[in-house]
Design a protein around this motif. Structure first.
Motif, PDB file in Angstrom:
ATOM      1  N   ALA A   2       0.903  -1.363   0.046  1.00 45.18           N
ATOM      2  CA  ALA A   2      -0.140   0.065  -0.103  1.00 45.18           C
ATOM      3  C   ALA A   2       0.776   1.278   0.044  1.00 45.18           C
ATOM      4  O   ALA A   2       1.898   1.464   0.527  1.00 45.18           O
ATOM      5  N   ARG A   3       0.250   2.216  -0.767  1.00 44.85           N
ATOM      6  CA  ARG A   3       1.166   3.395  -0.628  1.00 44.85           C
ATOM      7  C   ARG A   3       0.889   4.287   0.565  1.00 44.85           C
ATOM      8  O   ARG A   3       1.443   5.392   0.959  1.00 44.85           O
ATOM      9  N   PHE A   4      -0.068   3.865   1.284  1.00 43.78           N
ATOM     10  CA  PHE A   4      -0.460   4.793   2.703  1.00 43.78           C
ATOM     11  C   PHE A   4       0.311   4.134   3.799  1.00 43.78           C
ATOM     12  O   PHE A   4       0.177   2.900   4.049  1.00 43.78           O
ATOM     13  N   ASP A   5       1.363   4.975   4.329  1.00 40.31           N
ATOM     14  CA  ASP A   5       1.895   4.155   5.379  1.00 40.31           C
ATOM     15  C   ASP A   5       1.845   4.792   6.849  1.00 40.31           C
ATOM     16  O   ASP A   5       2.864   5.142   7.397  1.00 40.31           O
ATOM     17  N   LYS A   6       0.567   4.977   7.017  1.00 37.86           N
ATOM     18  CA  LYS A   6       0.243   5.123   8.232  1.00 37.86           C
ATOM     19  C   LYS A   6      -0.807   4.356   9.129  1.00 37.86           C
ATOM     20  O   LYS A   6      -1.561   3.601   8.279  1.00 37.86           O
ATOM     21  N   VAL A   7      -0.727   4.337  10.230  1.00 38.16           N
ATOM     22  CA  VAL A   7      -1.877   3.546  10.900  1.00 38.16           C
ATOM     23  C   VAL A   7      -2.876   4.494  11.636  1.00 38.16           C
ATOM     24  O   VAL A   7      -2.437   5.513  12.264  1.00 38.16           O
ATOM     25  N   LEU A   8      -3.967   4.334  11.285  1.00 43.84           N
ATOM     26  CA  LEU A   8      -4.983   5.155  11.657  1.00 43.84           C
ATOM     27  C   LEU A   8      -5.787   4.207  12.587  1.00 43.84           C
ATOM     28  O   LEU A   8      -6.498   3.438  12.392  1.00 43.84           O
ATOM     29  N   VAL A   9      -6.071   5.068  13.809  1.00 48.14           N
ATOM     30  CA  VAL A   9      -6.901   4.536  14.782  1.00 48.14           C
ATOM     31  C   VAL A   9      -8.410   5.204  14.950  1.00 48.14           C
ATOM     32  O   VAL A   9      -8.241   6.463  15.045  1.00 48.14           O
ATOM     33  N   VAL A  10      -9.487   4.562  14.634  1.00 49.46           N
ATOM     34  CA  VAL A  10     -10.874   5.093  14.450  1.00 49.46           C
ATOM     35  C   VAL A  10     -11.154   4.791  15.745  1.00 49.46           C
ATOM     36  O   VAL A  10     -11.355   3.756  16.251  1.00 49.46           O
ATOM     37  N   MET A  11     -11.336   6.061  16.523  1.00 50.81           N
ATOM     38  CA  MET A  11     -11.729   5.881  18.055  1.00 50.81           C
ATOM     39  C   MET A  11     -13.128   6.628  18.383  1.00 50.81           C
ATOM     40  O   MET A  11     -13.483   7.350  17.658  1.00 50.81           O
ATOM     41  N   GLY A  12     -13.682   6.302  19.553  1.00 56.95           N
ATOM     42  CA  GLY A  12     -14.812   6.934  20.091  1.00 56.95           C
ATOM     43  C   GLY A  12     -15.392   5.799  20.822  1.00 56.95           C
ATOM     44  O   GLY A  12     -15.150   4.773  20.867  1.00 56.95           O
ATOM     45  N   VAL A  13     -16.768   6.330  21.454  1.00 56.51           N
ATOM     46  CA  VAL A  13     -17.401   5.606  22.226  1.00 56.51           C
ATOM     47  C   VAL A  13     -18.022   4.406  21.375  1.00 56.51           C
ATOM     48  O   VAL A  13     -18.029   4.493  20.276  1.00 56.51           O
ATOM     49  N   SER A  14     -18.496   3.414  22.200  1.00 51.88           N
ATOM     50  CA  SER A  14     -19.367   2.378  21.615  1.00 51.88           C
ATOM     51  C   SER A  14     -20.491   2.947  20.927  1.00 51.88           C
ATOM     52  O   SER A  14     -21.224   3.906  21.485  1.00 51.88           O
ATOM     53  N   GLY A  15     -20.927   2.527  19.519  1.00 49.45           N
ATOM     54  CA  GLY A  15     -21.824   3.095  18.791  1.00 49.45           C
ATOM     55  C   GLY A  15     -21.829   4.179  17.991  1.00 49.45           C
ATOM     56  O   GLY A  15     -22.449   4.685  17.236  1.00 49.45           O
ATOM     57  N   THR A  16     -20.337   4.683  17.729  1.00 51.09           N
ATOM     58  CA  THR A  16     -20.232   5.752  17.172  1.00 51.09           C
ATOM     59  C   THR A  16     -19.830   5.250  15.596  1.00 51.09           C
ATOM     60  O   THR A  16     -19.789   6.192  14.593  1.00 51.09           O
ATOM     61  N   ALA A  84     -10.281   3.828  22.534  1.00 50.07           N
ATOM     62  CA  ALA A  84      -9.138   4.685  23.037  1.00 50.07           C
ATOM     63  C   ALA A  84      -9.662   5.788  23.637  1.00 50.07           C
ATOM     64  O   ALA A  84      -9.266   6.962  23.568  1.00 50.07           O
ATOM     65  N   LEU A  85     -10.583   5.660  24.606  1.00 43.97           N
ATOM     66  CA  LEU A  85     -11.042   6.738  25.609  1.00 43.97           C
ATOM     67  C   LEU A  85     -10.146   7.565  26.188  1.00 43.97           C
ATOM     68  O   LEU A  85     -10.510   8.973  26.459  1.00 43.97           O
ATOM     69  N   LYS A  86      -9.300   7.214  26.730  1.00 43.56           N
ATOM     70  CA  LYS A  86      -8.375   8.090  27.622  1.00 43.56           C
ATOM     71  C   LYS A  86      -6.930   8.332  26.952  1.00 43.56           C
ATOM     72  O   LYS A  86      -6.503   7.502  26.062  1.00 43.56           O
ATOM     73  N   GLN A  87      -6.476   9.612  27.362  1.00 43.25           N
ATOM     74  CA  GLN A  87      -5.259   9.855  26.596  1.00 43.25           C
ATOM     75  C   GLN A  87      -4.191   8.873  27.081  1.00 43.25           C
ATOM     76  O   GLN A  87      -3.162   8.461  26.155  1.00 43.25           O
ATOM     77  N   ARG A  88      -4.100   8.361  28.329  1.00 44.83           N
ATOM     78  CA  ARG A  88      -3.135   7.231  28.703  1.00 44.83           C
ATOM     79  C   ARG A  88      -3.421   6.086  27.830  1.00 44.83           C
ATOM     80  O   ARG A  88      -2.213   5.169  27.184  1.00 44.83           O
ATOM     81  N   TYR A  89      -4.510   5.592  27.154  1.00 41.41           N
ATOM     82  CA  TYR A  89      -4.877   4.578  26.326  1.00 41.41           C
ATOM     83  C   TYR A  89      -4.126   4.829  24.821  1.00 41.41           C
ATOM     84  O   TYR A  89      -3.428   4.031  24.351  1.00 41.41           O
ATOM     85  N   ARG A  90      -4.352   6.030  24.265  1.00 41.91           N
ATOM     86  CA  ARG A  90      -3.816   6.525  23.182  1.00 41.91           C
ATOM     87  C   ARG A  90      -2.200   6.395  23.401  1.00 41.91           C
ATOM     88  O   ARG A  90      -1.578   6.211  22.465  1.00 41.91           O
ATOM     89  N   ASN A  91      -1.780   6.933  24.484  1.00 42.58           N
ATOM     90  CA  ASN A  91      -0.242   6.819  24.685  1.00 42.58           C
ATOM     91  C   ASN A  91       0.367   5.450  24.597  1.00 42.58           C
ATOM     92  O   ASN A  91       1.245   5.127  23.858  1.00 42.58           O
ATOM     93  N   LEU A  92      -0.420   4.468  25.054  1.00 44.12           N
ATOM     94  CA  LEU A  92      -0.156   3.152  24.896  1.00 44.12           C
ATOM     95  C   LEU A  92       0.006   2.848  23.400  1.00 44.12           C
ATOM     96  O   LEU A  92       0.651   2.105  22.877  1.00 44.12           O
ATOM     97  N   LEU A  93      -1.179   3.155  22.815  1.00 45.76           N
ATOM     98  CA  LEU A  93      -1.353   2.635  21.279  1.00 45.76           C
ATOM     99  C   LEU A  93      -0.219   3.280  20.473  1.00 45.76           C
ATOM    100  O   LEU A  93       0.289   2.577  19.338  1.00 45.76           O
ATOM    101  N   GLU A  94       0.272   4.738  20.664  1.00 41.90           N
ATOM    102  CA  GLU A  94       1.248   5.143  20.025  1.00 41.90           C
ATOM    103  C   GLU A  94       2.730   4.827  20.331  1.00 41.90           C
ATOM    104  O   GLU A  94       3.742   5.499  19.850  1.00 41.90           O
ATOM    105  N   LYS A  95       2.841   4.169  21.243  1.00 41.11           N
ATOM    106  CA  LYS A  95       4.286   3.735  21.742  1.00 41.11           C
ATOM    107  C   LYS A  95       5.097   3.127  20.598  1.00 41.11           C
ATOM    108  O   LYS A  95       4.658   2.244  19.954  1.00 41.11           O
ATOM    109  N   ASP A  96       6.282   3.808  20.497  1.00 39.92           N
ATOM    110  CA  ASP A  96       7.142   3.521  19.455  1.00 39.92           C
ATOM    111  C   ASP A  96       6.625   3.766  17.977  1.00 39.92           C
ATOM    112  O   ASP A  96       7.324   3.145  16.907  1.00 39.92           O
ATOM    113  N   MET A  97       5.406   4.473  17.567  1.00 44.72           N
ATOM    114  CA  MET A  97       4.969   4.729  16.390  1.00 44.72           C
ATOM    115  C   MET A  97       5.435   6.064  15.652  1.00 44.72           C
ATOM    116  O   MET A  97       5.426   6.221  14.519  1.00 44.72           O
TER     117      MET A  97
END
Length: 164
Positions: A2-16, A84-97
């Protein structure tokens, strides 16, 4: 590849619509889609099914798995649906990214999301947990924010306009 070389995290509460938008983006960008719900340990799923919200400890190993998945796709791109509801969770997801990860926040009112959940069938997340998700939510300051008021196709169009 793929030419798109980013990981996109689609986030939000349940049902969005994280899974719906994630799948549509995956098709549009020709990169794989992963639903974060599929990576929950069985204990988490059982807990949510009986109406108990997850705590930080419950989420830790799940978020670490999703970070490993993101790292695996760092140079080739992927879409991951994750609350990915909390900033702390997003920090874990983006570790080393580094700059290879972006968050897309699907934003909507409690009333709109509640009405969507009331019509949704066959999902382990009960309607009763929606308030706990809103209580936990720390809206991101650095994300592409899109209202779920729009159609899924329009949401994908808006996101594509932001990322390309």
């Amino acid at each position: 590849m793929a030419r798109f070389d980013k990981v996109l995290v689609v986030m939000g509460v349940s049902g969005t619509g994280k899974s719906t938008i994630g799948r549509l983006l995956s098709e549009a960008l020709d990169i794989p889609f992963y639903d974060g719900d599929d990576f929950h340990p069985e204990a988490n799923v059982k807990k949510m099914r009986v109406g108990k919200p997850l705590n930080d400890k419950d989420r830790q190993s799940w978020l670490e798995k999703l970070n490993a998945l993101a790292l695996e796709h760092k140079s080739t791109g992927a879409i991951i649906a994750c609350s990915a509801l909390k900033q702390r969770y997003r920090n874990l997801l983006e570790k080393d990214m580094g700059s290879a990860i972006h968050f897309i926040y699907l934003e909507g009112s409690f009333e709109l999301i509640k009405s969507r959940l009331e019509s949704r069938k066959e999902h382990f997340m009960p309607l009763e947990l929606l308030q706990s998700q809103f209580d936990t939510l720390e809206p991101p300051s650095e994300a592409i924010t899109v209202s779920i008021f729009h159609s899924p196709e329009k949401i994908v169009e808006l996101i594509r306009g932001e990322i390309q």
